[in-house]
Design an enzyme around this catalytic site. Structure first.
Site, PDB file in Angstrom:
ATOM      1  N   LYS A  21     -27.930 -27.400  -2.794  1.00  0.00           N
ATOM      2  CA  LYS A  21     -26.497 -27.540  -2.487  1.00  0.00           C
ATOM      3  C   LYS A  21     -26.257 -27.433  -0.979  1.00  0.00           C
ATOM      4  O   LYS A  21     -25.556 -28.253  -0.385  1.00  0.00           O
ATOM      5  CB  LYS A  21     -25.740 -26.453  -3.257  1.00  0.00           C
ATOM      6  CG  LYS A  21     -24.265 -26.384  -3.020  1.00  0.00           C
ATOM      7  CD  LYS A  21     -23.574 -25.628  -4.148  1.00  0.00           C
ATOM      8  CE  LYS A  21     -23.373 -24.153  -3.879  1.00  0.00           C
ATOM      9  NZ  LYS A  21     -22.397 -23.859  -2.820  1.00  0.00           N
ATOM     10  N   GLY A  89     -16.433 -23.612  -0.531  1.00  0.00           N
ATOM     11  CA  GLY A  89     -16.290 -22.920   0.749  1.00  0.00           C
ATOM     12  C   GLY A  89     -17.132 -23.583   1.826  1.00  0.00           C
ATOM     13  O   GLY A  89     -16.723 -23.677   2.996  1.00  0.00           O
ATOM     14  N   SER A 161     -23.129 -15.210   8.398  1.00  0.00           N
ATOM     15  CA  SER A 161     -22.650 -16.365   7.628  1.00  0.00           C
ATOM     16  C   SER A 161     -23.217 -17.663   8.185  1.00  0.00           C
ATOM     17  O   SER A 161     -22.923 -18.054   9.320  1.00  0.00           O
ATOM     18  CB  SER A 161     -21.122 -16.420   7.651  1.00  0.00           C
ATOM     19  OG  SER A 161     -20.688 -17.667   7.136  1.00  0.00           O
ATOM     20  N   ASP A 309     -26.735 -15.232  -2.634  1.00  0.00           N
ATOM     21  CA  ASP A 309     -26.372 -16.075  -3.782  1.00  0.00           C
ATOM     22  C   ASP A 309     -27.146 -15.706  -5.052  1.00  0.00           C
ATOM     23  O   ASP A 309     -26.783 -16.143  -6.152  1.00  0.00           O
ATOM     24  CB  ASP A 309     -26.614 -17.559  -3.453  1.00  0.00           C
ATOM     25  CG  ASP A 309     -25.583 -18.088  -2.469  1.00  0.00           C
ATOM     26  OD1 ASP A 309     -24.527 -17.446  -2.290  1.00  0.00           O
ATOM     27  OD2 ASP A 309     -25.846 -19.140  -1.855  1.00  0.00           O
ATOM     28  N   ARG A 340     -17.367 -11.108  -6.815  1.00  0.00           N
ATOM     29  CA  ARG A 340     -18.559 -11.070  -7.682  1.00  0.00           C
ATOM     30  C   ARG A 340     -18.954  -9.650  -8.081  1.00  0.00           C
ATOM     31  O   ARG A 340     -19.565  -9.461  -9.143  1.00  0.00           O
ATOM     32  CB  ARG A 340     -19.739 -11.798  -7.008  1.00  0.00           C
ATOM     33  CG  ARG A 340     -19.563 -13.298  -7.061  1.00  0.00           C
ATOM     34  CD  ARG A 340     -20.787 -14.084  -6.619  1.00  0.00           C
ATOM     35  NE  ARG A 340     -20.547 -15.505  -6.829  1.00  0.00           N
ATOM     36  CZ  ARG A 340     -21.104 -16.486  -6.136  1.00  0.00           C
ATOM     37  NH1 ARG A 340     -21.962 -16.207  -5.166  1.00  0.00           N
ATOM     38  NH2 ARG A 340     -20.831 -17.744  -6.411  1.00  0.00           N
TER      39      ARG A 340
HETATM   40  C1  S3P Z   1     -24.048 -21.228   2.303  1.00  0.00           C
HETATM   41  C2  S3P Z   1     -24.032 -19.995   2.890  1.00  0.00           C
HETATM   42  C3  S3P Z   1     -23.672 -18.782   2.166  1.00  0.00           C
HETATM   43  C4  S3P Z   1     -23.786 -18.975   0.661  1.00  0.00           C
HETATM   44  C5  S3P Z   1     -23.141 -20.245   0.190  1.00  0.00           C
HETATM   45  C6  S3P Z   1     -23.758 -21.440   0.876  1.00  0.00           C
HETATM   46  C7  S3P Z   1     -24.382 -22.390   3.147  1.00  0.00           C
HETATM   47  O1  S3P Z   1     -22.342 -18.429   2.480  1.00  0.00           O
HETATM   48  O2  S3P Z   1     -23.241 -17.872  -0.031  1.00  0.00           O
HETATM   49  O3  S3P Z   1     -23.322 -20.387  -1.218  1.00  0.00           O
HETATM   50  O4  S3P Z   1     -24.668 -23.468   2.609  1.00  0.00           O
HETATM   51  O5  S3P Z   1     -24.379 -22.229   4.381  1.00  0.00           O
HETATM   52  P1  S3P Z   1     -22.010 -17.636   3.842  1.00  0.00           P
HETATM   53  O6  S3P Z   1     -22.637 -18.361   4.946  1.00  0.00           O
HETATM   54  O7  S3P Z   1     -20.517 -17.610   3.954  1.00  0.00           O
HETATM   55  O8  S3P Z   1     -22.578 -16.267   3.631  1.00  0.00           O
END
Ligand code: S3P
Length: 422
Positions: A21, A89, A161, A309, A340
């Protein structure tokens, strides 16, 4: 849609998880702003990644499916109708970095869950770069982004993040001057790898990422590895159920994502990595996993960010382990697709499993049994899938309410589960 899950003695056979993803989002966005054609094999089938394709198409990229591949003709973007990031997100946070630098205004929002997720974390660095962004109550979607000429910044991430890091780097592609992001805690580096692949001048040295101005990105052909975070549910199922022997095929093994495998090994998991190979800048491997005696463990500090995750799946394994699972420093779990920590607590209790929560974590004692229950995933894909695995280990059939949530990252989850349970 309710899904009935009956207990199983084991999982057996071969599983090929959907395309990663995180990587799918990045290649789609970067392909759409690169010159020429990008062809993506094994693009994620999850709804989140379809949201990204929808947004990029609305922004003017030509996107087609050819022989199961996603083909993107990239170039300059154009002013879109309101953009819908759905539940994703990653889409809204990363794409905002690109939108902030375009010569037009765009509006981007999503579903009810996305509308509650904090955006201040991207608004702050983008504003420092010169962006003009309006948000609901100053911090929630939808966002109205007035494109501006941006300038590079030197930014230290206040939260661990990868989405925020990626947002700043994608904005940096269009900025005057170099963009530097410093990450005190290491997060997934798919954006750095993807930008390098597509031709950006980017280097990463001990948590300091420097993107030089003026990149000319060129379209590419890429194969997307399988999603290890989706595979995690099957890894846990195989470890948990006594008669399991599973091969997980072609899964991503990027070291910033594979802490899961180290953590499981430290708890006694029998997982063999077979045949690792490289595709683009990413690693792919096959995993052989068998039923194992699991000791239990503690997730805290940098490890929490690396496993963020996978924590819903690990909570299930923890309850059945010898010594249980302690999770600390995980306040971020409260602002994911749902809270969660609360969703894990509520559904473990429904299954008769003891759990204690804290503002930033939880403790599940070990040696517990799962009792059949009606599960409420609260619309969160990872909660739906984690508790489906718990249901396999329960004493009678369970019902997963709203099971369609799984389609956010893994539409084939339940059919795959049926395929590997006798
Ligand atoms: C992701 C980063 C993570 C993860 C999300 C996907 C990404 O979030 O939890 O499912 O693809 O960069 P954060 O970067 O906000 O921690």
């Amino acid at each position: 849609m309710p899904e009935k899950i009956s207990p199983a003695r084991g999982v057996e056979g071969v599983v090929t998880p959907p395309g990663d993803k995180s990587i799918s989002h990045r290649y789609a966005m970067i392909g759409a702003i690169a010159e020429g054609v990008t062809t993506l094999e094994n693009y994620s089938t999850g709804a989140d990644c379809q949201s990204t394709l929808g947004c990029m198409a609305a922004l003017g990229a030509k996107i087609e499916r050819r022989d199961g591949k996603v083909v993107i003709e990239g170039g300059a973007l154009r002013e879109p109708a309101p953009l819908d990031a759905g539940n994703s997100g990653s889409t809204i946070r990363m794409l905002s970095g690109i939108l902030a630098a375009q010569p037009f205004t765009s509006r981007i929002g999503g579903d009810e869950s996305l509308s509650r997720r904090p955006m201040q974390r991207i608004i702050a660095p983008l504003s420092q770069m010169g962006a003009s962004i309006e948000a609901r109550d100053g911090k929630f979607p939808p966002l109205t982004i007035h494109g501006r000429t941006l300038h590079g910044i030197d930014y230290t991430l206040p939260v661990a993040s990868a989405q925020v890091k990626s947002c700043v780097l994608l904005a940096g592609l269009f900025a005057k001057g170099d963009t530097i992001v410093r990450e005190p805690v290491r997060t997934r580096d798919h954006t750095e790898i993807a930008l390098r692949e597509f031709g950006a001048d980017i280097e990463s040295v001990r948590g300091v990422i420097t993107l030089r101005q003026g990149a000319r990105l060129q379209g590419r052909d890429e194969i997307i590895p399988g999603d290890l975070s989706s595979a995690a549910f099957f890894l846990v199922a195989a470890l948990l159920l006594p008669e399991s022997n599973l091969l997980i095929h072609a899964v991503g093994m990027n070291p910033t994502r594979s802490a899961l495998l180290d953590f499981l090994a430290s708890m006694g998991a029998s997982i063999k990595i077979v045949d690792v190979r490289q595709t683009g800048g990413e690693l792919i491997g096959d995993l052989r996993v068998r039923s194992s005696k699991i000791s239990g463990g503690v997730i805290e500090g940098a490890m929490t960010a690396a496993l963020i995750d996978e924590i819903p799946a690990l909570a299930i394994l923890g309850a059945a382990s010898d010594n249980g699972l302690i999770v600390r420093d995980a306040g971020e779990l409260r602002v994911k697709e749902t809270d969660r920590i609360a969703a894990i607590e509520k559904n473990l209790r429904r299954m008769g499993v003891r759990v204690e929560t804290a503002p930033d974590g939880f403790t599940v004692p070990g040696k517990q049994r799962f009792h059949a229950a009606e599960i409420d995933p609260e619309g969160d894909h990872r909660i739906a899938m984690a508790f489906s695995i718990a249901a396999l280990a329960a004493d009678a059939p369970s019902i997963i309410q709203g099971s369609e949530a799984a389609a956010v990252s893994f539409p084939e989850f339940f059919s795959t589960l049926r395929h590997i349970t006798p």
